[in-house]
Design a protein around this motif. Structure first.
Motif, PDB file in Angstrom:
ATOM      1  N   ILE A 399       0.853  -1.187   0.000  1.00 18.66           N
ATOM      2  CA  ILE A 399       0.000   0.000   0.000  1.00 18.66           C
ATOM      3  C   ILE A 399       0.891   1.240   0.000  1.00 18.66           C
ATOM      4  N   LEU A 400       0.661   2.139  -0.972  1.00 18.95           N
ATOM      5  CA  LEU A 400       1.370   3.412  -0.989  1.00 18.95           C
ATOM      6  C   LEU A 400       0.620   4.392  -0.100  1.00 18.95           C
ATOM      7  N   LEU A 401       1.283   4.908   0.933  1.00 13.91           N
ATOM      8  CA  LEU A 401       0.677   5.918   1.787  1.00 13.91           C
ATOM      9  C   LEU A 401       0.571   7.240   1.017  1.00 13.91           C
ATOM     10  N   PRO A 402      -0.248   8.180   1.485  1.00 16.48           N
ATOM     11  CA  PRO A 402      -0.431   9.441   0.744  1.00 16.48           C
ATOM     12  C   PRO A 402       0.864  10.133   0.369  1.00 16.48           C
ATOM     13  N   SER A 403       1.873  10.083   1.235  1.00 16.39           N
ATOM     14  CA  SER A 403       3.139  10.762   0.938  1.00 16.39           C
ATOM     15  C   SER A 403       3.866  10.151  -0.249  1.00 16.39           C
ATOM     16  N   ALA A 404       3.566   8.882  -0.565  1.00 15.01           N
ATOM     17  CA  ALA A 404       4.275   8.172  -1.634  1.00 15.01           C
ATOM     18  C   ALA A 404       3.407   7.954  -2.869  1.00 15.01           C
ATOM     19  N   ASP A 487      16.399  11.578  -1.195  1.00 11.63           N
ATOM     20  CA  ASP A 487      15.185  11.348  -0.429  1.00 11.63           C
ATOM     21  C   ASP A 487      15.121   9.886  -0.002  1.00 11.63           C
ATOM     22  N   TYR A 488      14.159   9.570   0.864  1.00 13.69           N
ATOM     23  CA  TYR A 488      14.097   8.231   1.457  1.00 13.69           C
ATOM     24  C   TYR A 488      12.750   7.560   1.180  1.00 13.69           C
ATOM     25  N   ILE A 489      12.811   6.237   1.093  1.00 10.15           N
ATOM     26  CA  ILE A 489      11.619   5.397   1.053  1.00 10.15           C
ATOM     27  C   ILE A 489      11.639   4.506   2.288  1.00 10.15           C
ATOM     28  N   SER A 490      10.541   4.522   3.023  1.00  8.86           N
ATOM     29  CA  SER A 490      10.409   3.678   4.214  1.00  8.86           C
ATOM     30  C   SER A 490       9.314   2.659   3.962  1.00  8.86           C
ATOM     31  N   ASP A 506       6.161   4.591   2.611  1.00 12.42           N
ATOM     32  CA  ASP A 506       6.146   6.003   2.975  1.00 12.42           C
ATOM     33  C   ASP A 506       7.307   6.705   2.260  1.00 12.42           C
ATOM     34  N   TYR A 507       7.102   7.969   1.883  1.00  9.54           N
ATOM     35  CA  TYR A 507       8.135   8.773   1.213  1.00  9.54           C
ATOM     36  C   TYR A 507       8.548   9.903   2.153  1.00  9.54           C
ATOM     37  N   ILE A 508       9.868  10.057   2.382  1.00  8.05           N
ATOM     38  CA  ILE A 508      10.375  11.060   3.323  1.00  8.05           C
ATOM     39  C   ILE A 508      11.390  11.939   2.590  1.00  8.05           C
ATOM     40  N   PRO A 509      11.104  13.232   2.416  1.00  8.01           N
ATOM     41  CA  PRO A 509      12.057  14.118   1.731  1.00  8.01           C
ATOM     42  C   PRO A 509      13.358  14.239   2.516  1.00  8.01           C
ATOM     43  N   LYS A 510      14.458  14.453   1.811  1.00 11.67           N
ATOM     44  CA  LYS A 510      15.770  14.540   2.459  1.00 11.67           C
ATOM     45  C   LYS A 510      15.892  15.764   3.362  1.00 11.67           C
ATOM     46  N   HIS A 511      15.051  16.807   3.108  1.00 16.77           N
ATOM     47  CA  HIS A 511      15.124  18.008   3.945  1.00 16.77           C
ATOM     48  C   HIS A 511      14.233  17.916   5.173  1.00 16.77           C
ATOM     49  N   ASP A 512      13.590  16.790   5.364  1.00 21.40           N
ATOM     50  CA  ASP A 512      12.788  16.598   6.580  1.00 21.40           C
ATOM     51  C   ASP A 512      13.706  16.732   7.794  1.00 21.40           C
ATOM     52  N   PRO A 513      13.381  17.616   8.742  1.00 21.34           N
ATOM     53  CA  PRO A 513      14.301  17.855   9.875  1.00 21.34           C
ATOM     54  C   PRO A 513      14.513  16.630  10.758  1.00 21.34           C
ATOM     55  N   ASN A 514      13.640  15.641  10.644  1.00 21.57           N
ATOM     56  CA  ASN A 514      13.751  14.467  11.509  1.00 21.57           C
ATOM     57  C   ASN A 514      14.444  13.293  10.839  1.00 21.57           C
ATOM     58  N   ILE A 515      14.884  13.459   9.585  1.00 28.29           N
ATOM     59  CA  ILE A 515      15.413  12.308   8.860  1.00 28.29           C
ATOM     60  C   ILE A 515      16.667  11.742   9.512  1.00 28.29           C
ATOM     61  N   GLU A 516      17.507  12.614  10.100  1.00 27.04           N
ATOM     62  CA  GLU A 516      18.728  12.090  10.724  1.00 27.04           C
ATOM     63  C   GLU A 516      18.420  11.179  11.899  1.00 27.04           C
ATOM     64  N   PHE A 517      17.284  11.412  12.549  1.00 29.24           N
ATOM     65  CA  PHE A 517      16.918  10.567  13.679  1.00 29.24           C
ATOM     66  C   PHE A 517      16.230   9.283  13.234  1.00 29.24           C
TER      67      PHE A 517
END
Length: 689
Positions: A399-404, A487-490, A506-517
């Motif tokens: 299932i692709l979540l809305p972000s992806a 960018d990231y795929i989870s 889920d799709y997470i942009p590389k500029h997301d401030p929480n990506i490092e965590f």
């Protein structure tokens, strides 16, 4: 057992042929819905706890579970027989569940748990006694925030959960808890609390595979001693005696059993004993006059003045001698052997003394003084978690979540253009789903079987950079891959009640401030300090702060805290893996910063005194010790001196504070002690005179 129907909210009892069910782990709040409330749903809906029950059922139903078990309403607590059965079966209930939902009512998913701003670590759920087994027993665990939004899983957050709970990461990666010593498992419960004192012991029964009839009113100490007696019946691991009393009880005469899990707070490093070195003499059991056990004894000295020594020729009367008794256990930290102090009180009778200490010895004990043989019982261990089935089939629902959903499936052809796909690996042993989007990004989600285990992993379309394979470990339920764009795929898997598996992309942009965590894995610290939380003679505190915040540290008591650090790596350091920290004592007129750490394997410390006009924060002080900071030289000079002092004046009193670092000489949390000594002197002459 009694299960709750997620559609009708009706309870039904099952003895055999128990259907797949989800289970809820939570902390109790006001107006929980009880067994009797559910006899009338109109009554249940008036309680504030009904929202929790309804959301838990909705979550389970979303993943095709028709049944759920919730402790607040699935047990008739007015029946003492049913309550006793539930307490003894609780671990099994969680172990047999297809999935466990952990509802954290005091946590927001705004920040990822690895972010220091996250309130995940502070959740009350991690401090409760019963939730320990609820964390360990299930095969699949999903953490949900106060809005019932998914935070992560026990697998994906295993490093954070390990830091919060002190439970080794290996436990969350599939290592059976029976492989850890009794002392280590007890240490996991050391800082947890229960509403009823006896539950400190009852909540640990499942973890050790023993049963106890609950006797509420017997008190926490009696209950915990009964628990240890049951463990002794099935185990000859002498680490059960490796505990440390509070300092206030150091003069109390004790036996070999602990009074509470808290006394195992220093025992996370104690490995299981090696009783084979003394053969059949390793057995021990309870008699009507105490615990009969065989221990290597070594006299250390006399408990009274040496004038009371009694000699008969070459024979010494040992009535007043204190012995070191080896537990035949080693420390996982440095390989030293653990011993406790015993004092002889009569013919073959001893008591434990100096019970606030366990002594570390570099060499194994001599076996010249070991008592006679006793009967040894064979251990009967509970079945291992690893032998259970996964409770799932080979059907993946992608299932692709809305972000992806800006990605579209391009291959294979029969899934082209779809936002979801269902794949049965019985019919199709392996498949690669290719996802593209007009911006040029793409990724491949591979589904296949690895042995008997269905697995999934990510892959770039033209390169394998960022590949993460679930098949590397059957417990993997969350993977994170980086695209060529940065960018990231989870991908997170979640078990369904119809024996399928949801794969939510889920799709997470590389500029997301929480990506490092999300992408960084916490590294267990190499070193730790015991740090005082108050300064003698200084009682005008406004606040105490330790910087940077420490995911692995904890406050041991009102007087001291355990603080972790890391070895220096490549010059500059970061907040997450820092080799030194700052403890700040904020007084009314002054602020005292004490820096401490280890530089090239040598411990150091420094003191900074500031008046109330200073604007320098703890973070600024910390940064000043980095390689490019104004105080970097002090850290480097600390290699040759671990003792510094500062003097200042309050009114007509001169106060001096000395800081030093000592290496531990007995079992404790951490490897070093930060020692702070203060002195005061009244000044008789003033300049105005």
């Amino acid at each position: 057992m009694r299960l709750l129907n997620t559609k009708t909210l009706q309870l039904e009892e099952f003895v055999t042929d128990i259907p797949p069910y989800a289970i809820l782990s939570h902390t109790w709040e006001k107006e929980e819905v009880t067994f009797h409330d559910l006899q009338n749903l109109e009554t249940a809906r008036t309680k504030s706890g009904y929202a929790k029950l309804w959301n838990a059922c909705a979550r389970a139903l979303r993943y095709r579970f028709n049944w759920i078990w919730i402790d607040s309403c699935c047990i008739n607590k007015e029946s003492s027989a049913e309550l006793s059965e539930a307490i003894n079966s609780m671990y099994q209930y969680y172990e047999d569940a297809a999935i466990c939902y952990v509802y954290l009512c005091d946590v927001s998913s705004k920040y990822p748990p690895r972010n220091p701003k996250s309130d995940f670590r502070e959740s009350r759920w991690f401090s409760r006694g019963w939730t320990l087994q609820e964390l360990l027993a299930p095969l699949h665990v999903v953490f949900l925030d106060k809005a019932w939004k998914r935070i992560g899983t026990r697998w994906s957050l295993r490093d954070v959960v390990s830091a919060v709970t002190t439970i080794p990461v290996g436990v969350f990666e599939g290592r059976a808890i029976d492989e850890y010593s009794v002392a280590q498992r007890m240490s996991w419960a050391a800082f947890r609390e229960t509403t009823r004192p006896e539950d400190e012991a009852y909540c640990l029964m499942g973890m050790f595979g023993v049963s106890l009839p609950p006797i509420y009113g017997e008190g926490s100490t009696k209950a915990f001693i009964r628990l240890q007696q049951e463990i002794i019946k099935i185990s000859d691991d002498r680490s059960i005696f490796a505990w440390v009393a509070e300092t206030s009880q150091k003069d109390e005469q004790r036996g070999l059993l602990a009074k509470s899990p808290y006394e195992f707070r220093m025992s996370g490093e104690v490995m299981a004993s090696k009783p084979d070195v003394i053969g059949a003499r390793s057995s021990y059991s309870f008699a009507n006059n105490g615990l009969r056990i065989h221990l290597p004894l070594e006299p250390t000295g006399f408990s009274h003045d040496e004038k009371s020594e009694k000699h008969v020729g070459a024979f010494i009367n040992y009535e007043e001698v204190i012995f070191l008794a080896s537990l035949l256990c080693e420390s996982v930290v440095d390989g030293n052997y653990l011993s406790v102090y015993l004092r002889k009180t009569g013919e073959q009778c001893f008591v434990r003394c100096h019970s606030d200490e366990m002594v570390l010895r570099p060499s194994p004990p001599t076996l010249d003084n070991v008592c006679e043989v006793t009967v040894r019982e064979n251990a009967t261990l509970r079945r291992l978690q690893a032998t259970r089935g996964t409770g799932t089939s080979d059907i993946f629902h992608v299932i692709l979540l809305p972000s992806a959903q800006h990605f579209v499936c391009a291959e294979p052809r029969h899934f082209r253009g779809s936002k979801s796909a269902s794949v049965d690996l019985h019919r199709l042993p392996d498949i690669s789903l290719v996802y593209d989007h007009p911006g040029g990004e793409s990724f491949i989600l591979n589904l296949d079987r690895w042995g008997s285990t269905p697995s999934f992993y990510l892959q770039q379309k033209n390169t394998i950079r960022g590949t993460v394979a679930c098949r590397d470990h059957p417990h993997v339920d969350s993977i994170l891959g980086q695209l060529d764009s940065g960018d990231y795929i989870s991908v997170n898997s979640e078990t369904r009640g119809d024996f399928g598996i949801n794969l939510e992309v889920d799709y997470i942009p590389k500029h997301d401030p929480n990506i490092e965590f999300l992408s960084e894995t916490l590294r267990p610290p190499e070193l730790g300090f015991i740090v005082p939380l108050n300064l003698e003679l200084f009682d005008q505190y406004r606040d105490i702060e330790i910087f940077p915040s420490d995911l692995f540290g904890r406050e041991i008591s009102t007087d001291v805290a355990y603080v972790t650090i890391f070895h220096t790596e490549n010059g500059l350091t970061s907040f997450s893996h820092c080799p030194f920290r700052i403890v700040t004592y904020k007084l009314i007129w002054y602020t005292i910063h004490v820096a401490f750490g280890v530089e090239e394997s040598v411990a150091w410390t420094d003191i900074i005194l500031q008046d109330d006009q200073s604007k320098e924060t703890s973070e600024e002080v910390w940064k000043s010790y980095l390689d490019y900071g104004s105080r970097a030289e002090r850290r480097l000079n600390g290699q040759t001196s671990s003792s510094v002092s500062a003097k200042f004046f309050i009114s007509n009193i001169s106060l001096s504070l000395t800081a030093s670092v000592e290496k531990r000489t007995k079992v404790q949390l951490g490897s070093h002690l930060l020692c702070l000594e203060s002195k005061q002197e009244v000044i008789s002459r003033w300049l105005s005179e």
